[in-house]
Motif scaffolding. Structure first.
Motif, PDB file in Angstrom:
ATOM      1  N   ILE A   1      10.694  -0.805 -10.577  1.00 52.23           N
ATOM      2  CA  ILE A   1       9.808  -1.450 -11.550  1.00 52.23           C
ATOM      3  C   ILE A   1       8.929  -2.482 -10.865  1.00 52.23           C
ATOM      4  N   GLU A   2       9.519  -3.239  -9.928  1.00 53.41           N
ATOM      5  CA  GLU A   2       8.740  -4.225  -9.174  1.00 53.41           C
ATOM      6  C   GLU A   2       7.636  -3.538  -8.369  1.00 53.41           C
ATOM      7  N   GLN A   3       7.953  -2.399  -7.753  1.00 53.49           N
ATOM      8  CA  GLN A   3       6.949  -1.664  -6.995  1.00 53.49           C
ATOM      9  C   GLN A   3       5.823  -1.173  -7.898  1.00 53.49           C
ATOM     10  N   CYS A   4       6.161  -0.741  -9.106  1.00 52.22           N
ATOM     11  CA  CYS A   4       5.134  -0.286 -10.047  1.00 52.22           C
ATOM     12  C   CYS A   4       4.211  -1.446 -10.442  1.00 52.22           C
ATOM     13  N   LEU A   5       4.792  -2.630 -10.608  1.00 54.82           N
ATOM     14  CA  LEU A   5       4.000  -3.783 -11.034  1.00 54.82           C
ATOM     15  C   LEU A   5       3.173  -4.368  -9.899  1.00 54.82           C
ATOM     16  N   LEU A   6       3.731  -4.371  -8.693  1.00 50.88           N
ATOM     17  CA  LEU A   6       3.049  -5.012  -7.567  1.00 50.88           C
ATOM     18  C   LEU A   6       2.339  -4.031  -6.653  1.00 50.88           C
TER      19      LEU A   6
ATOM     20  N   ASP B   1       1.415  -1.794  -3.613  1.00 50.46           N
ATOM     21  CA  ASP B   1       1.691  -1.780  -2.182  1.00 50.46           C
ATOM     22  C   ASP B   1       2.200  -3.107  -1.650  1.00 50.46           C
ATOM     23  N   GLN B   2       2.037  -4.198  -2.382  1.00 53.78           N
ATOM     24  CA  GLN B   2       2.496  -5.494  -1.885  1.00 53.78           C
ATOM     25  C   GLN B   2       3.984  -5.466  -1.577  1.00 53.78           C
ATOM     26  N   THR B   3       4.785  -4.863  -2.472  1.00 54.01           N
ATOM     27  CA  THR B   3       6.224  -4.788  -2.261  1.00 54.01           C
ATOM     28  C   THR B   3       6.547  -3.894  -1.080  1.00 54.01           C
ATOM     29  N   SER B   4       5.846  -2.777  -0.952  1.00 53.99           N
ATOM     30  CA  SER B   4       6.094  -1.857   0.151  1.00 53.99           C
ATOM     31  C   SER B   4       5.853  -2.540   1.489  1.00 53.99           C
ATOM     32  N   GLU B   5       4.808  -3.340   1.584  1.00 48.56           N
ATOM     33  CA  GLU B   5       4.509  -4.049   2.822  1.00 48.56           C
ATOM     34  C   GLU B   5       5.590  -5.075   3.128  1.00 48.56           C
ATOM     35  N   GLN B   6       6.126  -5.748   2.108  1.00 50.32           N
ATOM     36  CA  GLN B   6       7.174  -6.742   2.331  1.00 50.32           C
ATOM     37  C   GLN B   6       8.451  -6.084   2.816  1.00 50.32           C
ATOM     38  N   ASP B   7       8.749  -4.885   2.335  1.00 46.01           N
ATOM     39  CA  ASP B   7       9.957  -4.184   2.755  1.00 46.01           C
ATOM     40  C   ASP B   7       9.902  -3.776   4.212  1.00 46.01           C
ATOM     41  N   LYS B   8       8.690  -3.605   4.778  1.00 43.02           N
ATOM     42  CA  LYS B   8       8.542  -3.161   6.155  1.00 43.02           C
ATOM     43  C   LYS B   8       8.839  -4.287   7.141  1.00 43.02           C
ATOM     44  N   THR B   9       8.744  -5.540   6.667  1.00 38.90           N
ATOM     45  CA  THR B   9       8.954  -6.664   7.595  1.00 38.90           C
ATOM     46  C   THR B   9      10.390  -7.062   7.678  1.00 38.90           C
TER      47      THR B   9
END
Length: 82
Positions: A67-72, A74-82
């Motif tokens: 749900i967070e990924q749907c709302l945010l 690519d921002q969440t995806s980028e944070q998960d990569k770090t």
């Protein structure tokens, strides 16, 4: 579109028929009449103010992350990569 949200049970009253659930710091009243034997700390799927299914914590965390990924986006995806 109908959407069920994973939420944690934080309070139970009225003999287990009502209570409070929480997700992301937001607390809401919830009806528990569709699920037996809930305990504080359990996770449930909430739809339209009613808990409709008890789920495991891991499944709840995955649900909240999606749900967070749907709302945010690519921002969440980028944070998960770090």
């Amino acid at each position: 579109m109908c959407l069920g949200i994973a939420m944690k049970v934080v309070e139970i009253y009225d003999g287990g028929l009502n209570g409070v659930v929480e997700a992301g710091g937001v607390k809401r009243h919830c009806f528990f009449h569709m699920i037996d034997n809930l305990k504080v700390g359990d996770y449930v799927i909430v739809h339209a103010g009613c808990a409709i299914e008890k789920i495991e914590e891991k499944e709840a965390q995955e649900n909240l992350k999606l749900i967070e990924q749907c709302l945010l986006g690519d921002q969440t995806s980028e944070q998960d990569k770090t």
